[in-house]
Design a protein around this motif. Structure first.
Motif, mmCIF file in Angstrom:
data_model
loop_
_atom_site.group_PDB
_atom_site.id
_atom_site.type_symbol
_atom_site.label_atom_id
_atom_site.label_comp_id
_atom_site.label_asym_id
_atom_site.label_seq_id
_atom_site.Cartn_x
_atom_site.Cartn_y
_atom_site.Cartn_z
ATOM 1 N N GLN A 217 -56.470 4.778 -40.760
ATOM 2 C CA GLN A 217 -55.302 3.563 -40.471
ATOM 3 C C GLN A 217 -55.555 3.139 -39.341
ATOM 4 O O GLN A 217 -55.400 2.107 -38.583
ATOM 5 N N ASN B 225 -56.800 -5.597 -36.963
ATOM 6 C CA ASN B 225 -55.539 -6.597 -36.725
ATOM 7 C C ASN B 225 -55.131 -6.759 -36.088
ATOM 8 O O ASN B 225 -54.763 -7.547 -36.007
ATOM 9 N N THR C 74 -53.897 -13.696 -38.888
ATOM 10 C CA THR C 74 -52.865 -12.503 -39.588
ATOM 11 C C THR C 74 -53.490 -12.354 -40.538
ATOM 12 O O THR C 74 -53.803 -12.784 -41.381
ATOM 13 N N LEU D 6 -56.985 -5.518 -45.966
ATOM 14 C CA LEU D 6 -57.805 -5.577 -45.359
ATOM 15 C C LEU D 6 -58.650 -4.290 -45.403
ATOM 16 O O LEU D 6 -59.546 -4.197 -46.226
ATOM 17 N N GLN D 7 -57.335 -3.256 -45.802
ATOM 18 C CA GLN D 7 -58.043 -1.767 -46.409
ATOM 19 C C GLN D 7 -58.448 -1.859 -47.927
ATOM 20 O O GLN D 7 -60.084 -1.896 -47.994
ATOM 21 N N ILE E 181 -52.321 -5.276 -43.559
ATOM 22 C CA ILE E 181 -53.545 -4.888 -42.989
ATOM 23 C C ILE E 181 -54.129 -3.773 -44.723
ATOM 24 O O ILE E 181 -54.868 -3.602 -45.233
ATOM 25 N N GLU E 182 -53.357 -4.010 -45.553
ATOM 26 C CA GLU E 182 -53.155 -3.863 -47.495
ATOM 27 C C GLU E 182 -54.356 -4.995 -47.425
ATOM 28 O O GLU E 182 -55.399 -3.822 -48.343
ATOM 29 N N PHE F 9 -58.403 -0.045 -38.915
ATOM 30 C CA PHE F 9 -57.601 -1.205 -39.104
ATOM 31 C C PHE F 9 -56.433 -2.027 -38.578
ATOM 32 O O PHE F 9 -56.239 -3.162 -38.481
ATOM 33 N N ASP F 10 -55.661 -1.085 -37.686
ATOM 34 C CA ASP F 10 -54.788 -1.414 -36.605
ATOM 35 C C ASP F 10 -55.641 -2.532 -35.980
ATOM 36 O O ASP F 10 -55.055 -3.210 -35.642
#
Length: 142
Positions: free
Chosen positions: A33, A40, A49, A55-56, A52-53, A36-37
């Protein structure tokens, strides 16, 4: 019989690079995580922007695709290297190498550039290199 040592060596190098590609795909699947943070945050600094979901999901999907395509390329290359033992199968082996190169080009969106180029060169070498035939005629004794 032609010695195809160059094709075999470059094929083995390509197999090793494809296995490294499978490892790279596994690395993409193991991102946590915090990655990804941070990613972002970089996107937000540039004024964009992304959830995150999303992107994951995209990173995981591409990781799986990279692993599958690299493993297909490695298997096709292994079969091609094994088939290089006889000259009659060299054409089929060259076709397998070219199919593997095209698969890597399309499936990894060009990220597997080095093994793809190696496979393209090996495929062309296997198709172009022909055994030397000795010409013996009854007119000119040898």
């Amino acid at each position: 019989m032609i010695k195809r040592k160059g094709e075999k060596v470059m094929g083995i190098i390509s197999i090793v690079l494809n296995v490294i590609g499978v490892g790279f795909g596994a690395l993409m699947l193991s991102m946590d995580q915090s990655f990804f943070d941070q990613f972002n945050e970089v996107l937000q600094e540039e004024g964009e922007t992304l959830p995150i979901e999303t992107l994951q999901a995209s990173v995981h999907a591409f990781g799986i695709q990279f692993m599958v395509v690299s493993s297909i390329g490695a298997v096709l290359t292994i079969v091609g290297v094994i088939m290089l033992k006889t000259d009659r199968r060299a054409v089929l082996s060259g076709i397998l190498f070219l199919v593997s190169a095209i698969t890597l080009l399309i499936g990894t969106v060009g990220l597997a550039f080095v093994p793809m180029i190696l496979l393209l060169i090996i495929g062309l070498m296997s198709l172009i290199k022909k055994p030397k035939t000795e010409v013996h005629t009854s007119e000119y004794p040898s």
